[in-house]
Design a protein around this motif. Structure first.
Motif, PDB file in Angstrom:
ATOM      1  N   LEU A  77       1.704   1.447 -15.543  1.00  0.00           N
ATOM      2  CA  LEU A  77       2.779   1.018 -14.804  1.00  0.00           C
ATOM      3  C   LEU A  77       3.173   0.627 -13.533  1.00  0.00           C
ATOM      4  O   LEU A  77       1.868   1.937 -12.645  1.00  0.00           O
ATOM      5  CB  LEU A  77       3.878   1.961 -15.124  1.00  0.00           C
ATOM      6  CG  LEU A  77       4.118   2.797 -16.846  1.00  0.00           C
ATOM      7  CD1 LEU A  77       5.326   4.218 -16.631  1.00  0.00           C
ATOM      8  CD2 LEU A  77       4.724   1.368 -17.149  1.00  0.00           C
ATOM      9  N   ARG A  79       5.053   0.683 -10.781  1.00  0.00           N
ATOM     10  CA  ARG A  79       6.982   0.596  -9.682  1.00  0.00           C
ATOM     11  C   ARG A  79       7.487   0.669 -10.691  1.00  0.00           C
ATOM     12  O   ARG A  79       8.732   0.308 -10.812  1.00  0.00           O
ATOM     13  CB  ARG A  79       7.546  -0.359  -8.838  1.00  0.00           C
ATOM     14  CG  ARG A  79       6.743   0.048  -7.785  1.00  0.00           C
ATOM     15  CD  ARG A  79       6.987  -2.007  -7.451  1.00  0.00           C
ATOM     16  NE  ARG A  79       6.673  -2.252  -6.124  1.00  0.00           N
ATOM     17  CZ  ARG A  79       6.668  -3.509  -4.959  1.00  0.00           C
ATOM     18  NH1 ARG A  79       7.114  -4.406  -5.765  1.00  0.00           N
ATOM     19  NH2 ARG A  79       5.660  -3.378  -3.974  1.00  0.00           N
ATOM     20  N   GLY A  80       7.054   1.405 -12.410  1.00  0.00           N
ATOM     21  CA  GLY A  80       8.058   1.803 -13.712  1.00  0.00           C
ATOM     22  C   GLY A  80       7.849   0.611 -13.860  1.00  0.00           C
ATOM     23  O   GLY A  80       8.785   1.280 -15.233  1.00  0.00           O
ATOM     24  N   HIS A  81       6.812  -0.416 -14.140  1.00  0.00           N
ATOM     25  CA  HIS A  81       7.324  -1.106 -15.020  1.00  0.00           C
ATOM     26  C   HIS A  81       5.808  -0.980 -15.500  1.00  0.00           C
ATOM     27  O   HIS A  81       5.164  -1.909 -15.037  1.00  0.00           O
ATOM     28  CB  HIS A  81       7.488  -2.536 -14.283  1.00  0.00           C
ATOM     29  CG  HIS A  81       8.680  -2.922 -14.071  1.00  0.00           C
ATOM     30  ND1 HIS A  81       9.836  -3.398 -14.075  1.00  0.00           N
ATOM     31  CD2 HIS A  81       9.099  -2.835 -12.415  1.00  0.00           C
ATOM     32  CE1 HIS A  81      11.007  -3.386 -13.605  1.00  0.00           C
ATOM     33  NE2 HIS A  81      10.693  -3.068 -12.080  1.00  0.00           N
ATOM     34  N   ARG A  82       6.007  -1.916 -17.130  1.00  0.00           N
ATOM     35  CA  ARG A  82       4.685  -1.609 -17.488  1.00  0.00           C
ATOM     36  C   ARG A  82       4.511  -3.081 -17.109  1.00  0.00           C
ATOM     37  O   ARG A  82       4.777  -4.687 -17.511  1.00  0.00           O
ATOM     38  CB  ARG A  82       5.413  -1.785 -19.131  1.00  0.00           C
ATOM     39  CG  ARG A  82       3.842  -1.919 -20.155  1.00  0.00           C
ATOM     40  CD  ARG A  82       4.318  -1.813 -21.704  1.00  0.00           C
ATOM     41  NE  ARG A  82       2.924  -2.763 -22.249  1.00  0.00           N
ATOM     42  CZ  ARG A  82       2.605  -1.342 -23.586  1.00  0.00           C
ATOM     43  NH1 ARG A  82       3.668  -0.608 -24.169  1.00  0.00           N
ATOM     44  NH2 ARG A  82       1.630  -1.425 -24.634  1.00  0.00           N
ATOM     45  N   VAL A  83       2.664  -3.168 -16.809  1.00  0.00           N
ATOM     46  CA  VAL A  83       2.143  -4.250 -17.240  1.00  0.00           C
ATOM     47  C   VAL A  83       0.960  -4.727 -17.869  1.00  0.00           C
ATOM     48  O   VAL A  83       0.279  -3.716 -18.597  1.00  0.00           O
ATOM     49  CB  VAL A  83       1.597  -4.095 -15.788  1.00  0.00           C
ATOM     50  CG1 VAL A  83       2.518  -4.138 -14.201  1.00  0.00           C
ATOM     51  CG2 VAL A  83       0.502  -3.194 -15.456  1.00  0.00           C
ATOM     52  N   HIS A  99       4.704 -10.394 -12.902  1.00  0.00           N
ATOM     53  CA  HIS A  99       6.163 -10.161 -13.404  1.00  0.00           C
ATOM     54  C   HIS A  99       6.543  -9.650 -11.908  1.00  0.00           C
ATOM     55  O   HIS A  99       7.875  -8.620 -11.996  1.00  0.00           O
ATOM     56  CB  HIS A  99       7.068  -9.637 -14.242  1.00  0.00           C
ATOM     57  CG  HIS A  99       6.145  -8.452 -14.639  1.00  0.00           C
ATOM     58  ND1 HIS A  99       5.043  -8.608 -14.806  1.00  0.00           N
ATOM     59  CD2 HIS A  99       6.540  -7.690 -15.068  1.00  0.00           C
ATOM     60  CE1 HIS A  99       4.854  -7.160 -15.212  1.00  0.00           C
ATOM     61  NE2 HIS A  99       6.225  -6.066 -14.976  1.00  0.00           N
ATOM     62  N   LEU A 100       5.886  -8.982 -11.364  1.00  0.00           N
ATOM     63  CA  LEU A 100       6.286  -8.724 -10.239  1.00  0.00           C
ATOM     64  C   LEU A 100       5.199  -8.857  -9.187  1.00  0.00           C
ATOM     65  O   LEU A 100       3.977  -8.485  -8.520  1.00  0.00           O
ATOM     66  CB  LEU A 100       5.221  -6.602 -10.277  1.00  0.00           C
ATOM     67  CG  LEU A 100       5.780  -6.458 -11.838  1.00  0.00           C
ATOM     68  CD1 LEU A 100       4.590  -4.755 -11.757  1.00  0.00           C
ATOM     69  CD2 LEU A 100       7.335  -5.645 -10.746  1.00  0.00           C
TER      70      LEU A 100
END
Length: 140
Positions: A77, A79-83, A99-100
Protein backbone atom coordinates in the motif's frame (compact mmCIF):
# COMPACT_ATOMS: atom_id res chain seq x y z
CA UNK A 1 21.95 -3.54 -2.62
CA UNK A 2 25.05 -1.40 -2.28
CA UNK A 3 23.78 1.41 -4.49
CA UNK A 4 20.71 2.08 -2.36
CA UNK A 5 22.25 1.23 1.00
CA UNK A 6 19.86 -1.63 1.70
CA UNK A 7 21.27 -3.55 4.64
CA UNK A 8 20.03 -6.60 6.51
CA UNK A 9 17.58 -5.77 9.26
CA UNK A 10 17.42 -7.61 12.55
CA UNK A 11 14.31 -7.28 14.67
CA UNK A 12 14.11 -7.28 18.46
CA UNK A 13 10.63 -7.77 19.83
CA UNK A 14 10.21 -5.74 23.01
CA UNK A 15 6.42 -5.76 23.40
CA UNK A 16 5.58 -9.33 22.41
CA UNK A 17 2.24 -9.23 24.24
CA UNK A 18 0.64 -7.29 21.39
CA UNK A 19 1.92 -9.84 18.90
CA UNK A 20 0.14 -12.66 20.74
CA UNK A 21 -3.21 -11.14 19.79
CA UNK A 22 -2.23 -10.46 16.16
CA UNK A 23 -4.14 -7.93 14.07
CA UNK A 24 -7.89 -7.99 14.74
CA UNK A 25 -8.64 -6.80 11.16
CA UNK A 26 -6.95 -4.99 8.28
CA UNK A 27 -8.71 -1.77 9.35
CA UNK A 28 -7.60 -2.06 13.01
CA UNK A 29 -4.02 -3.25 13.03
CA UNK A 30 -1.88 -3.70 16.14
CA UNK A 31 1.30 -3.34 14.09
CA UNK A 32 2.41 -2.82 10.49
CA UNK A 33 5.55 -3.46 8.46
CA UNK A 34 6.84 -0.56 6.41
CA UNK A 35 9.54 0.08 3.84
CA UNK A 36 10.41 3.03 1.60
CA UNK A 37 10.49 3.53 -2.16
CA UNK A 38 14.13 3.45 -3.25
CA UNK A 39 13.72 4.71 -6.81
CA UNK A 40 10.93 5.95 -9.09
CA UNK A 41 11.08 5.97 -12.87
CA UNK A 42 8.84 5.76 -15.92
CA UNK A 43 9.42 2.81 -18.24
CA UNK A 44 8.47 3.49 -21.88
CA UNK A 45 6.07 1.18 -23.71
CA UNK A 46 7.79 -2.09 -24.65
CA UNK A 47 10.56 -1.71 -22.02
CA UNK A 48 11.84 -4.93 -20.43
CA UNK A 49 11.46 -5.18 -16.67
CA UNK A 50 13.30 -8.45 -16.17
CA UNK A 51 16.76 -9.73 -16.99
CA UNK A 52 15.77 -12.06 -19.83
CA UNK A 53 13.28 -9.59 -21.34
CA UNK A 54 10.37 -12.00 -20.85
CA UNK A 55 8.20 -9.30 -19.26
CA UNK A 56 7.63 -6.00 -21.06
CA UNK A 57 5.41 -3.07 -20.12
CA UNK A 58 2.48 -2.66 -22.49
CA UNK A 59 2.16 1.12 -21.98
CA UNK A 60 4.37 3.82 -20.46
CA UNK A 61 4.48 2.69 -16.83
CA UNK A 62 5.58 4.57 -13.71
CA UNK A 63 7.29 2.17 -11.32
CA UNK A 64 8.80 2.27 -7.87
CA UNK A 65 11.50 -0.02 -6.54
CA UNK A 66 11.49 -1.34 -2.97
CA UNK A 67 13.81 -3.77 -1.20
CA UNK A 68 12.90 -7.42 -1.52
CA UNK A 69 10.37 -8.83 0.95
CA UNK A 70 10.75 -12.62 1.31
CA UNK A 71 7.10 -13.49 0.73
CA UNK A 72 5.26 -13.80 -2.59
CA UNK A 73 1.79 -13.05 -1.18
CA UNK A 74 2.46 -9.63 0.32
CA UNK A 75 0.12 -6.71 -0.41
CA UNK A 76 1.74 -3.29 -0.86
CA UNK A 77 0.00 0.00 0.00
CA UNK A 78 1.24 3.47 -0.91
CA UNK A 79 -0.74 6.32 0.67
CA UNK A 80 -3.39 3.74 1.55
CA UNK A 81 -3.80 2.62 -2.09
CA UNK A 82 -2.96 -0.92 -3.15
CA UNK A 83 -0.18 -1.10 -5.75
CA UNK A 84 0.49 -4.13 -7.92
CA UNK A 85 3.81 -5.92 -7.93
CA UNK A 86 5.07 -6.14 -11.52
CA UNK A 87 8.16 -8.18 -10.80
CA UNK A 88 10.03 -9.67 -7.88
CA UNK A 89 13.76 -9.83 -8.47
CA UNK A 90 16.17 -11.38 -6.01
CA UNK A 91 16.92 -8.09 -4.20
CA UNK A 92 14.27 -5.64 -5.40
CA UNK A 93 10.55 -5.54 -6.11
CA UNK A 94 9.08 -3.45 -8.95
CA UNK A 95 5.75 -1.84 -8.05
CA UNK A 96 3.32 -0.26 -10.53
CA UNK A 97 2.78 3.37 -9.48
CA UNK A 98 0.89 4.40 -12.63
CA UNK A 99 -2.23 5.42 -10.71
CA UNK A 100 -0.16 7.49 -8.22
CA UNK A 101 1.69 9.97 -10.46
CA UNK A 102 3.06 12.19 -7.68
CA UNK A 103 4.67 9.50 -5.49
CA UNK A 104 8.36 10.22 -4.90
CA UNK A 105 11.45 8.35 -3.75
CA UNK A 106 11.58 7.91 0.01
CA UNK A 107 7.81 7.61 0.49
CA UNK A 108 6.53 4.97 2.85
CA UNK A 109 5.13 1.66 1.64
CA UNK A 110 2.98 -0.42 3.99
CA UNK A 111 3.48 -4.17 3.73
CA UNK A 112 0.45 -6.35 4.52
CA UNK A 113 1.32 -9.97 5.24
CA UNK A 114 -1.28 -12.67 4.53
CA UNK A 115 -2.92 -14.17 7.63
CA UNK A 116 -1.52 -17.72 7.19
CA UNK A 117 1.98 -16.25 7.52
CA UNK A 118 1.49 -14.75 10.93
CA UNK A 119 4.72 -13.48 12.51
CA UNK A 120 4.01 -16.00 15.25
CA UNK A 121 4.53 -18.83 12.77
CA UNK A 122 8.24 -19.59 13.05
CA UNK A 123 8.12 -21.59 9.81
CA UNK A 124 6.85 -18.66 7.76
CA UNK A 125 9.11 -16.71 5.42
CA UNK A 126 8.37 -13.37 7.07
CA UNK A 127 11.34 -11.43 8.45
CA UNK A 128 10.31 -12.09 12.06
CA UNK A 129 11.22 -15.21 13.98
CA UNK A 130 10.65 -15.90 17.64
CA UNK A 131 13.33 -18.07 19.14
CA UNK A 132 12.60 -19.73 22.44
CA UNK A 133 13.87 -23.15 21.48
CA UNK A 134 10.52 -24.62 20.57
CA UNK A 135 8.51 -22.08 18.58
CA UNK A 136 4.76 -21.48 18.71
CA UNK A 137 2.61 -24.60 19.04
CA UNK A 138 5.60 -26.93 19.39
CA UNK A 139 5.52 -27.54 23.10
CA UNK A 140 7.62 -25.98 25.84
Amino acid sequence: MLRFGVTPVYYNMLRIGGMLFENPSPEHRNYTWKTRILQVKTLPKGWCIDYDCKVRVEVDTRVGLVAHVPNDEVTYLVRGHRVNKLLDHEHVIVLDLSHLPDVREGEEVTIILPEPNSPLDSSSSTPVTLRDGAGPGKGK
